[in-house]
Design an enzyme around this catalytic site. Structure first.
Site, PDB file in Angstrom:
ATOM      1  CD  GLU A 216    -144.489   6.258 -89.404  1.00 22.93           C
ATOM      2  OE1 GLU A 216    -143.455   6.712 -88.874  1.00 22.93           O
ATOM      3  OE2 GLU A 216    -144.927   6.681 -90.503  1.00 22.93           O
TER       4      GLU A 216
ATOM      5  N   GLY B 116    -139.720   4.253 -90.785  1.00 23.23           N
ATOM      6  CA  GLY B 116    -139.433   5.519 -91.467  1.00 23.23           C
ATOM      7  C   GLY B 116    -138.817   5.348 -92.838  1.00 23.23           C
ATOM      8  CB  THR B 117    -136.844   7.807 -94.797  1.00 22.12           C
ATOM      9  OG1 THR B 117    -137.786   8.856 -94.622  1.00 22.12           O
ATOM     10  CG2 THR B 117    -136.199   7.914 -96.162  1.00 22.12           C
TER      11      THR B 117
ATOM     12  N   GLY C  47    -149.706  12.411 -86.513  1.00 20.94           N
ATOM     13  CA  GLY C  47    -149.661  13.110 -85.235  1.00 20.94           C
ATOM     14  C   GLY C  47    -149.609  14.606 -85.472  1.00 20.94           C
TER      15      GLY C  47
ATOM     16  CB  THR D 180    -141.777  14.531 -88.614  1.00 16.51           C
ATOM     17  OG1 THR D 180    -141.102  15.775 -88.396  1.00 16.51           O
ATOM     18  CG2 THR D 180    -142.862  14.376 -87.558  1.00 16.51           C
TER      19      THR D 180
ATOM     20  CB  ILE E 111    -129.707   9.485-102.739  1.00 19.02           C
ATOM     21  CG1 ILE E 111    -129.761   9.417-101.205  1.00 19.02           C
ATOM     22  CG2 ILE E 111    -130.941   8.835-103.361  1.00 19.02           C
ATOM     23  CD1 ILE E 111    -130.943  10.113-100.564  1.00 19.02           C
TER      24      ILE E 111
ATOM     25  CB  VAL F 165    -130.760  20.733-114.010  1.00 17.69           C
ATOM     26  CG1 VAL F 165    -132.131  20.376-114.567  1.00 17.69           C
ATOM     27  CG2 VAL F 165    -129.830  19.529-114.105  1.00 17.69           C
TER      28      VAL F 165
ATOM     29  CG  ASP G  96    -133.105  12.810 -92.204  1.00 18.16           C
ATOM     30  OD1 ASP G  96    -132.032  12.575 -91.608  1.00 18.16           O
ATOM     31  OD2 ASP G  96    -133.448  12.242 -93.261  1.00 18.16           O
TER      32      ASP G  96
ATOM     33  CG  HIS H  33    -101.196 -10.700 -94.316  1.00 23.17           C
ATOM     34  ND1 HIS H  33    -101.204  -9.701 -95.258  1.00 23.17           N
ATOM     35  CD2 HIS H  33    -100.728 -11.811 -94.943  1.00 23.17           C
ATOM     36  CE1 HIS H  33    -100.752 -10.176 -96.406  1.00 23.17           C
ATOM     37  NE2 HIS H  33    -100.458 -11.466 -96.247  1.00 23.17           N
TER      38      HIS H  33
HETATM   39  P1  FAD Z   1    -137.342   9.227 -91.132  1.00 19.84           P
HETATM   40  O1  FAD Z   1    -136.638   7.959 -91.311  1.00 19.84           O
HETATM   41  O2  FAD Z   1    -137.635  10.044 -92.357  1.00 19.84           O
HETATM   42  O3  FAD Z   1    -138.693   8.884 -90.374  1.00 19.84           O
HETATM   43  C1  FAD Z   1    -139.650   9.834 -90.111  1.00 19.84           C
HETATM   44  C2  FAD Z   1    -140.971   9.124 -89.891  1.00 19.84           C
HETATM   45  O4  FAD Z   1    -141.909  10.055 -89.375  1.00 19.84           O
HETATM   46  C3  FAD Z   1    -141.586   8.571 -91.158  1.00 19.84           C
HETATM   47  O5  FAD Z   1    -141.941   7.227 -90.980  1.00 19.84           O
HETATM   48  C4  FAD Z   1    -142.839   9.430 -91.372  1.00 19.84           C
HETATM   49  O6  FAD Z   1    -143.904   8.717 -91.958  1.00 19.84           O
HETATM   50  C5  FAD Z   1    -143.182   9.804 -89.946  1.00 19.84           C
HETATM   51  N1  FAD Z   1    -143.972  11.021 -89.833  1.00 19.84           N
HETATM   52  C6  FAD Z   1    -143.722  12.231 -90.394  1.00 19.84           C
HETATM   53  N2  FAD Z   1    -144.645  13.131 -89.993  1.00 19.84           N
HETATM   54  C7  FAD Z   1    -145.483  12.473 -89.169  1.00 19.84           C
HETATM   55  C8  FAD Z   1    -146.625  12.864 -88.420  1.00 19.84           C
HETATM   56  N3  FAD Z   1    -147.046  14.124 -88.426  1.00 19.84           N
HETATM   57  N4  FAD Z   1    -147.239  11.922 -87.686  1.00 19.84           N
HETATM   58  C9  FAD Z   1    -146.807  10.642 -87.658  1.00 19.84           C
HETATM   59  N5  FAD Z   1    -145.727  10.227 -88.332  1.00 19.84           N
HETATM   60  C10 FAD Z   1    -145.068  11.128 -89.063  1.00 19.84           C
HETATM   61  N6  FAD Z   1    -128.791   7.113 -94.202  1.00 19.84           N
HETATM   62  C11 FAD Z   1    -127.744   6.393 -93.742  1.00 19.84           C
HETATM   63  O7  FAD Z   1    -127.251   6.675 -92.646  1.00 19.84           O
HETATM   64  N7  FAD Z   1    -127.235   5.351 -94.464  1.00 19.84           N
HETATM   65  C12 FAD Z   1    -127.724   5.014 -95.673  1.00 19.84           C
HETATM   66  O8  FAD Z   1    -127.247   4.074 -96.303  1.00 19.84           O
HETATM   67  C13 FAD Z   1    -128.814   5.761 -96.191  1.00 19.84           C
HETATM   68  N8  FAD Z   1    -129.342   5.457 -97.392  1.00 19.84           N
HETATM   69  C14 FAD Z   1    -130.415   6.162 -97.844  1.00 19.84           C
HETATM   70  C15 FAD Z   1    -130.932   5.833 -99.092  1.00 19.84           C
HETATM   71  C16 FAD Z   1    -132.023   6.518 -99.593  1.00 19.84           C
HETATM   72  C17 FAD Z   1    -132.586   6.136-100.946  1.00 19.84           C
HETATM   73  C18 FAD Z   1    -132.620   7.547 -98.819  1.00 19.84           C
HETATM   74  C19 FAD Z   1    -133.825   8.282 -99.310  1.00 19.84           C
HETATM   75  C20 FAD Z   1    -132.103   7.884 -97.575  1.00 19.84           C
HETATM   76  C21 FAD Z   1    -130.989   7.210 -97.087  1.00 19.84           C
HETATM   77  N9  FAD Z   1    -130.416   7.525 -95.853  1.00 19.84           N
HETATM   78  C22 FAD Z   1    -129.335   6.817 -95.399  1.00 19.84           C
HETATM   79  C23 FAD Z   1    -130.945   8.620 -95.002  1.00 19.84           C
HETATM   80  C24 FAD Z   1    -131.810   8.044 -93.881  1.00 19.84           C
HETATM   81  O9  FAD Z   1    -132.869   7.312 -94.434  1.00 19.84           O
HETATM   82  C25 FAD Z   1    -132.331   9.177 -93.007  1.00 19.84           C
HETATM   83  O10 FAD Z   1    -131.256   9.968 -92.552  1.00 19.84           O
HETATM   84  C26 FAD Z   1    -133.081   8.622 -91.812  1.00 19.84           C
HETATM   85  O11 FAD Z   1    -134.167   7.825 -92.205  1.00 19.84           O
HETATM   86  C27 FAD Z   1    -133.578   9.760 -90.920  1.00 19.84           C
HETATM   87  O12 FAD Z   1    -134.267   9.234 -89.837  1.00 19.84           O
HETATM   88  P2  FAD Z   1    -135.411  10.039 -89.093  1.00 19.84           P
HETATM   89  O13 FAD Z   1    -135.824   9.180 -87.961  1.00 19.84           O
HETATM   90  O14 FAD Z   1    -134.953  11.412 -88.808  1.00 19.84           O
HETATM   91  O15 FAD Z   1    -136.596  10.207 -90.144  1.00 19.84           O
END
Ligand code: FAD
Length: 465
Positions: A31, A38-39, A113, A142, A183, A236, A311, A443
């Site tokens: 990470e 993550g996000t 990575g 990622t 969002i 826009v 994602d 209920h």
């Molecule tokens: P991510 O969570 O994006 O994690 C990817 C990780 O990989 C990150 O930590 C990043 O730093 C790391 N990374 C990237 N490249 C590298 C590299 N080369 N080396 C090492 N590390 C790396 N989804 C829901 O289901 N419910 C919700 O309520 C919801 N609310 C949201 C609200 C907001 C404001 C946002 C922005 C998103 C929301 N989402 C929600 C979407 C959700 O966050 C994503 O679908 C989810 O995080 C995807 O998971 P992931 O594991 O694919 O990637």
């Protein structure tokens, strides 16, 4: 040599790592940020829900407590404290992932990575030092980053993405939101509830346009009540920022230019898959024109020992979809035959009222030429909803015209984010509307609205309308 290296620790990556470890595979996770999760945990699902909850408390205190017979004086928002609580919630969750990594004996490597070849990943720390780790299998997780339009410069001060919106130092007087998707509407709600004027500019003719159209229409009515204004079918064309003022220019369907001025503009037009710095070419992994890692039905890339999830691949950008894919890939690596029913991944919008859906929309059924019947039940007719003064919205059930099998469930109303789980279970077991209609629902609960909508779909037999 690891059995599996996971790159990225979001819900896709950390869940994949846990499932790999549970299955006895020697697992590492890489990470780039100092915190795991993550996000979703750091700047997505969790912090947004923390602020949504806080702002909802304030809104209720300001607007409905008096009707409940609770009098307050000198009610104020302490935004600094609200953001600090949100940070604390994030920390509890990211610390929880650290604990889970330790518990499952997963090695955590902090750094970016990047592929050296198809079994070697270089981990580069912030201080520039690097080391190589090797894995028989590699999972790319990622994630994604906010996307923008080519002519918009995100200055992270007045022209912001979701990430900055979660950390504002003041409540905007007028927040302009570009994009009427999940969002934008969630974060718009946070500030709208605390007094910001919120203007949403959306290119399509409906809010949350990928969901059943009834949901967008109903949500628009509810958000208008808390002061949102909407510019649908507006494209826009420019965003200008001068001092504390931002101006968004948009073209309406007549070709006229409309100007909306505010003090902050949130650009929430979607997210793009993120592979920057991954050096996927070194392993020969194909990236599509849309920037996604290309995968087959087993989430395997064109390089057989490399998989990708979440994602960064095709499909809905949702945390629970990423998690399912994490489990799927771990089990696939071990030779098991897991399955994901993509049609039954629920989608939720955490506005108030909440919107939640699973399965086909009415528009999709029409397009596919599937004959269906509709059952609706408004929360206005629910005793539970009246008791809590949350009567906006409805439950809509779409069932096959001949077999009565439930094909889609669309809910807008109180606590539908939790209620949708019943519809997912029902549909996984291929229940008919009548199956649900004949099951006892406690209920008074909001869940009775689902039962009543199923009764309505079965044979127009709803009991309470
Ligand atoms: P991510 O969570 O994006 O994690 C990817 C990780 O990989 C990150 O930590 C990043 O730093 C790391 N990374 C990237 N490249 C590298 C590299 N080369 N080396 C090492 N590390 C790396 N989804 C829901 O289901 N419910 C919700 O309520 C919801 N609310 C949201 C609200 C907001 C404001 C946002 C922005 C998103 C929301 N989402 C929600 C979407 C959700 O966050 C994503 O679908 C989810 O995080 C995807 O998971 P992931 O594991 O694919 O990637």
């Amino acid at each position: 040599m690891y059995d599996v290296i996971v790159i990225g620790s979001g819900p896709g990556g950390y869940v994949a790592a846990i499932r790999c470890a549970q299955l006895g595979l020697k697992t590492a996770i890489v990470e780039k940020y100092p915190t795991l999760g993550g996000t979703c945990l750091n700047v997505g699902c969790i912090p947004s829900k923390a602020l949504l909850d806080s702002s909802e408390h304030y809104h209720n205190a300001a607007h409905s407590f008096e009707t409940h017979g609770i009098k307050l004086s000198n009610l104020k928002v302490d935004l600094k404290q609200m953001i600090a609580r949100k940070e604390d919630v994030v920390k509890q969750n990211t610390d929880g992932i650290n604990y889970l990594m330790k518990k499952n004996k997963i090695d955590v490597h902090q750094g970016v990575g990047s592929f050296v070849d198809k079994t070697t990943v270089k981990v580069t720390k912030d201080d520039g030092t690097a080391s190589d780790i090797q894995g028989k299998n590699i999972i790319i997780a990622t994630g994604s980053k906010p996307s923008t339009l080519p002519f918009i410069k995100i200055d992270k001060d007045r022209v912001i993405t979701s990430t900055e919106t979660l950390n504002l130092k003041e409540i905007p007087k007028h927040l302009v939101v570009i994009g009427g998707g999940v969002i934008g509407l969630e974060l718009g709600s946070v500030y709208g509830r605390m007094g910001s004027k919120v203007s949403v500019i959306e290119y399509m003719d409906s809010l949350i346009p990928t969901m059943d159209r009834t949901m967008g229409k109903e949500l628009q009515k509810s958000l208008k009540k808390i002061g949102f204004e909407f510019f649908l079918k507006h494209k826009v064309t420019a965003v200008e920022s001068k001092g504390k003022e931002v101006t968004v220019k948009a073209e309406n369907s007549k070709g006229e230019t409309v100007e909306v001025k505010g003090d902050y503009v949130l650009v929430s037009i979607g997210r793009r898959p993120y592979t920057d710095g991954l050096n996927a070419e070194a392993a020969g992994v194909k990236i599509t024109d849309r920037g996604q890692v290309e995968v087959n039905d087993h989430l395997q890339t064109n390089v057989p020992n490399i998989y990708a999830i979440g994602d960064v691949v095709k499909g809905a950008m949702l945390a629970h979809k990423a998690e399912e894919e994490g489990v799927f890939v771990a089990e696939t690596i071990l030779g098991q035959k897991p399955h994901i029913n993509y049609n039954l991944i629920p989608g939720v919008v955490y506005t108030w009222p909440e919107v939640a859906a699973v399965g086909y929309t009415e528009e999709q059924l029409k397009e596919k030429g599937i004959k269906y019947k509709t059952g609706k039940f408004p929360f206005m007719a629910s005793g539970r909803a009246r008791a809590s003064m949350d009567t906006d919205g409805l439950v809509k059930v779409l069932a096959d015209a001949e077999t009565d099998e439930i094909l889609g469930v669309h809910m807008i109303g109180p606590r539908t984010a939790d209620m949708i789980a019943e519809a997912v279970v029902a549909m996984e077991y291929r229940a008919s509307a009548e199956d649900i209609a004949r099951m006892s629902h406690a209920h008074p609960t909001y869940t009775e609205a689902f039962k009543e909508a199923c009764l309505a779909a079965t044979d127009n037999r709803a009991l309470h309308i």
